[in-house]
Write a protein that holds these residues in place. Structure first.
Motif, PDB file in Angstrom:
ATOM      1  N   ILE A  21     -60.287  30.398  45.415  1.00 61.48           N
ATOM      2  CA  ILE A  21     -60.498  29.292  46.357  1.00 61.48           C
ATOM      3  C   ILE A  21     -61.380  28.222  45.724  1.00 61.48           C
ATOM      4  N   GLU A  22     -62.426  28.646  45.030  1.00 60.88           N
ATOM      5  CA  GLU A  22     -63.325  27.703  44.356  1.00 60.88           C
ATOM      6  C   GLU A  22     -62.550  26.832  43.369  1.00 60.88           C
ATOM      7  N   GLY A  23     -61.703  27.455  42.578  1.00 61.64           N
ATOM      8  CA  GLY A  23     -60.919  26.698  41.605  1.00 61.64           C
ATOM      9  C   GLY A  23     -59.978  25.708  42.265  1.00 61.64           C
ATOM     10  N   VAL A  24     -59.290  26.153  43.299  1.00 60.65           N
ATOM     11  CA  VAL A  24     -58.343  25.276  44.002  1.00 60.65           C
ATOM     12  C   VAL A  24     -59.071  24.083  44.620  1.00 60.65           C
ATOM     13  N   TYR A  25     -60.167  24.352  45.334  1.00 55.22           N
ATOM     14  CA  TYR A  25     -60.869  23.252  45.988  1.00 55.22           C
ATOM     15  C   TYR A  25     -61.583  22.335  44.998  1.00 55.22           C
ATOM     16  N   THR A  26     -61.979  22.859  43.854  1.00 55.47           N
ATOM     17  CA  THR A  26     -62.545  21.993  42.816  1.00 55.47           C
ATOM     18  C   THR A  26     -61.475  21.032  42.310  1.00 55.47           C
ATOM     19  N   GLU A  27     -60.291  21.555  42.056  1.00 48.28           N
ATOM     20  CA  GLU A  27     -59.193  20.691  41.616  1.00 48.28           C
ATOM     21  C   GLU A  27     -58.841  19.660  42.679  1.00 48.28           C
ATOM     22  N   ILE A  28     -58.787  20.084  43.935  1.00 47.98           N
ATOM     23  CA  ILE A  28     -58.486  19.143  45.024  1.00 47.98           C
ATOM     24  C   ILE A  28     -59.562  18.068  45.082  1.00 47.98           C
ATOM     25  N   GLY A  29     -60.820  18.470  44.972  1.00 49.77           N
ATOM     26  CA  GLY A  29     -61.929  17.511  45.020  1.00 49.77           C
ATOM     27  C   GLY A  29     -61.870  16.509  43.882  1.00 49.77           C
ATOM     28  N   LEU A  30     -61.572  16.993  42.690  1.00 52.95           N
ATOM     29  CA  LEU A  30     -61.456  16.090  41.551  1.00 52.95           C
ATOM     30  C   LEU A  30     -60.307  15.102  41.733  1.00 52.95           C
ATOM     31  N   ARG A  31     -59.162  15.604  42.190  1.00 54.30           N
ATOM     32  CA  ARG A  31     -58.020  14.702  42.417  1.00 54.30           C
ATOM     33  C   ARG A  31     -58.341  13.680  43.493  1.00 54.30           C
ATOM     34  N   GLY A  79     -61.264  12.580  44.353  1.00 59.16           N
ATOM     35  CA  GLY A  79     -62.233  11.638  43.788  1.00 59.16           C
ATOM     36  C   GLY A  79     -61.571  10.599  42.895  1.00 59.16           C
ATOM     37  N   LEU A  80     -60.619  11.050  42.091  1.00 60.02           N
ATOM     38  CA  LEU A  80     -59.911  10.113  41.227  1.00 60.02           C
ATOM     39  C   LEU A  80     -59.062   9.128  42.038  1.00 60.02           C
ATOM     40  N   ILE A  81     -58.444   9.619  43.094  1.00 59.33           N
ATOM     41  CA  ILE A  81     -57.658   8.731  43.971  1.00 59.33           C
ATOM     42  C   ILE A  81     -58.575   7.678  44.586  1.00 59.33           C
ATOM     43  N   LEU A  82     -59.722   8.124  45.111  1.00 61.90           N
ATOM     44  CA  LEU A  82     -60.674   7.177  45.713  1.00 61.90           C
ATOM     45  C   LEU A  82     -61.200   6.186  44.677  1.00 61.90           C
ATOM     46  N   ILE A  90     -60.878   2.108  44.785  1.00 62.02           N
ATOM     47  CA  ILE A  90     -62.058   1.224  44.721  1.00 62.02           C
ATOM     48  C   ILE A  90     -61.920   0.257  43.573  1.00 62.02           C
ATOM     49  N   ARG A  91     -61.403   0.708  42.464  1.00 60.46           N
ATOM     50  CA  ARG A  91     -61.254  -0.119  41.275  1.00 60.46           C
ATOM     51  C   ARG A  91     -60.409  -1.346  41.543  1.00 60.46           C
ATOM     52  N   PHE A  92     -59.397  -1.208  42.372  1.00 60.06           N
ATOM     53  CA  PHE A  92     -58.461  -2.308  42.617  1.00 60.06           C
ATOM     54  C   PHE A  92     -58.793  -3.125  43.853  1.00 60.06           C
ATOM     55  N   ARG A  93     -59.963  -2.974  44.400  1.00 64.96           N
ATOM     56  CA  ARG A  93     -60.363  -3.778  45.583  1.00 64.96           C
ATOM     57  C   ARG A  93     -61.126  -4.986  45.176  1.00 64.96           C
TER      58      ARG A  93
END
Length: 92
Positions: A70-80, A82-85, A89-92
């Motif tokens: 679960i830790e690994g899955v949620y870490t990957e989800i969190g990283l993805r 974060g990158l989406i966010l 932000i970069r394009f605003r």
């Protein structure tokens, strides 16, 4: 303080996380991460020892393997997320 600074003053990572995960915000838990983890671990181990004293070690091994996955899955989800966010932000 202008209204933009007020917006940033209300930002709380735990509320954002809860909103993304559950669709609602919660009252932030101000305890350090390690305290939150230790409390949950203590409550779990006490209950497992009480209910299944003979199978405690086997159950803990299973729980640790599950938590690690679960830790690994949620870490990957969190990283993805974060990158989406960050990309938004970069394009605003």
């Amino acid at each position: 303080m202008n209204y933009i600074e007020e917006i940033f003053s209300r930002v709380d990572i735990q509320q954002i996380s809860d909103f993304i995960l559950y669709g609602s915000e919660s009252a932030p838990d101000k305890r350090p991460y390690i305290d939150r983890i230790k409390t949950a671990q203590r409550e779990m181990t006490e209950e497992l020892r009480k209910r299944w004293p003979d199978e405690y070690e086997e159950i803990i091994d299973i729980a640790v393997r599950y938590a690690a996955e679960i830790e690994g899955v949620y870490t990957e989800i969190g990283l993805r997320a974060g990158l989406i966010l960050a990309g938004q932000i970069r394009f605003r």
